[in-house]
Design an enzyme around this catalytic site. Structure first.
Site, short mmCIF file in Angstrom:
data_model
loop_
_atom_site.label_atom_id
_atom_site.label_comp_id
_atom_site.label_asym_id
_atom_site.label_seq_id
_atom_site.Cartn_x
_atom_site.Cartn_y
_atom_site.Cartn_z
CG HIS A 100 -24.93 -1.00 15.48
ND1 HIS A 100 -25.32 -1.95 16.37
CD2 HIS A 100 -23.76 -0.49 15.98
CE1 HIS A 100 -24.44 -2.03 17.37
NE2 HIS A 100 -23.49 -1.14 17.15
NE ARG B 212 -24.63 -3.91 22.79
CZ ARG B 212 -23.50 -3.51 22.21
NH1 ARG B 212 -23.44 -2.37 21.54
NH2 ARG B 212 -22.42 -4.26 22.27
#
Lengths: 307, 307
Positions: B270, B222
């Site tokens: 991502h 993250r």
């Protein structure tokens, strides 16, 4: 024993200390010189045509690499044994490079790095390795290792070589007639062939246009395998996705060569697999001992086959 | 059963057809709507604070990913089970990405691609994988797979996690006190931790400056794990070699964010491991059946641990 270090463009000094340590009784000379001409062993990479024929005492020609194409290309090459280097570490390094390049295309990192320079966030579809067939041309020590490594990573792997090979889990094809079949579904084509008259220009328009649309090539063998105009044409037409090129007919590739900036091409500096000087010299030293004793030489090249 | 698809920024339509196929009796509603508020199951990625507390019939919160940090971050989260996705394919995809990024630094391809844009041919020293220690932070399903894959590729692998793990051939450390030891010799640091209050900002100046000079980081967990100012400072000072960053506090990373152009940083969208919608929905559908029958739910999150 007298040894001569011979290379068209010089640059073999990096071997000197290792040779002096491994062969304490030898006399080491650099070409061009009269003393080098008198040597019994030529340690070479790319000897100019006629150099070896002009060495009256020559008993052995030893390549400092896995390839001997520059040596065998000399039409005046005298009839003495030619040996090459075989190095498991080379295969491992080549496996790393080819695996990296395969992932570069498979996971879209070629496009992602291009997008990054423009600050552009775009996520591509994620395909499993099982949907990305890879074909390895050349199944010698190195090609076999690369094929097995990619097989173990989950890619469907096809192999192609001059003579038949059997590698578990790899669909192996042999001979010129089988090339179209071997590459028919390849999303990534990796060239690890030796350079011989039969393989020169093998990656020309016919071969490259027989790849499926969107395929990519990885060239780690010799620049002369690739028809440069064909690859540029097929990249520009969109038939090829990209090309990772590690070898070129002229090295270093000149700074002003347009290939550096051809979209879809990544130029790397003949770095895919470098032999360690210590390793190279250990194998040469062992062959010098064998030559002295009259024992069979290691990794002697079959001049008819070219490797 | 009534299901609500909830995400702060929308975009969950890609699941709709799969849910209708896998759960033919269910009613599917999109948040925000009165009908969604009445649902018994919330299928979410990042629900705005208070959304779930405002659902009187709520019996299950199901993440559509492996992470649940966005869900657990809501201080008003009601006391119902929270489940997440576990997917072996995710671990494989993450293994590919992390292996690619490790090779990118290990084989100097970060510098080679930079040089290529300038037409600059330079060959770096070739180090064997055995001289490039890698540390994996987070040893859940994914971290374990990544650690094993890199171990099998010849890297010395260290692992670090909250609770002790035992992985053959991987030097595993556990607990906050062991972090400096785990990363002490890491040339590549890969972060795969879950985001919890304990791990937020874990890649700050103290951790990153404790890496050996020339180390690189790979962030696939993250964005909140990383102190962005610290990484930029340590890249500019030369202490860090580079950073491959796949996750950011705000995604997509805005086109004008200077990180895109920070030397040594590669931004990827991502993409390291994307779950297939069919896989996600199959796991959610199985938990809906279990909820119906009163059977134990799969992959239920321990809210105290945060994963």
């Amino acid at each position: 024993m007298r040894l001569a270090l011979i290379n068209r463009t010089g640059g073999l000094e990096f071997l000197e200390d290792h040779i002096r340590a491994a062969c304490p009784g030898a006399r080491l000379e650099y070409w061009p010189s009269d003393a080098a001409r008198e040597a019994e062993v030529a340690i070479c990479w790319d000897p100019p045509d006629g150099t070896l024929a002009d060495m009256p005492n020559l008993r052995l020609v030893h390549s400092i690499g896995a390839g001997v194409d520059r040596i065998l290309a000399d039409p005046t090459l005298p009839d003495v044994p030619v040996c090459r280097i075989r190095d498991d570490d080379l295969a491992v390094a080549m496996g790393e490079y080819c695996h990296w390049a395969t992932l570069w295309f498979h996971r879209g990192l070629d496009a992602v790095t291009r997008n990054a320079t423009a600050g552009h966030w775009h996520r591509f579809e994620q395909r499993p390795a099982s949907q990305v067939p890879v074909c390895v041309l050349g199944l010698g020590d190195t090609g076999r290792h690369v094929a097995c490594r990619l097989r173990d990573a989950g890619y469907p792997v096809r192999g192609w070589s001059r003579s038949p090979h059997d590698i578990p889990g790899v669909l192996c094809h042999a001979g010129p007639g089988a090339l179209p079949l071997a590459i028919a579904d390849a999303q990534v084509l990796i060239c690890l062939l030796p350079l011989t008259p039969d393989t020169t220009g093998i990656l020309g328009h016919a071969t490259l246009s027989a790849l499926p649309p969107g395929a990519a090539i990885v060239l780690c063998s010799r620049g002369e395998h690739l028809d440069r105009a064909a690859v540029v044409t097929l990249l520009r037409s969109g038939h090829l996705r990209g090309a990772v090129l590690d070898v070129f007919p002229q090295e270093p590739l000149p700074a002003d060569d347009p290939l550096w900036h051809e979209p879809g091409v990544l130029v790397t500096p003949h770095m895919s697999a470098l032999a360690k000087p210590r390793r190279i010299v250990a194998q040469i030293a062992e062959n010098l001992r064998r030559l002295d004793r009259g024992d069979p030489l290691l990794n002697r090249v079959d001049r008819a086959r070219g490797y």
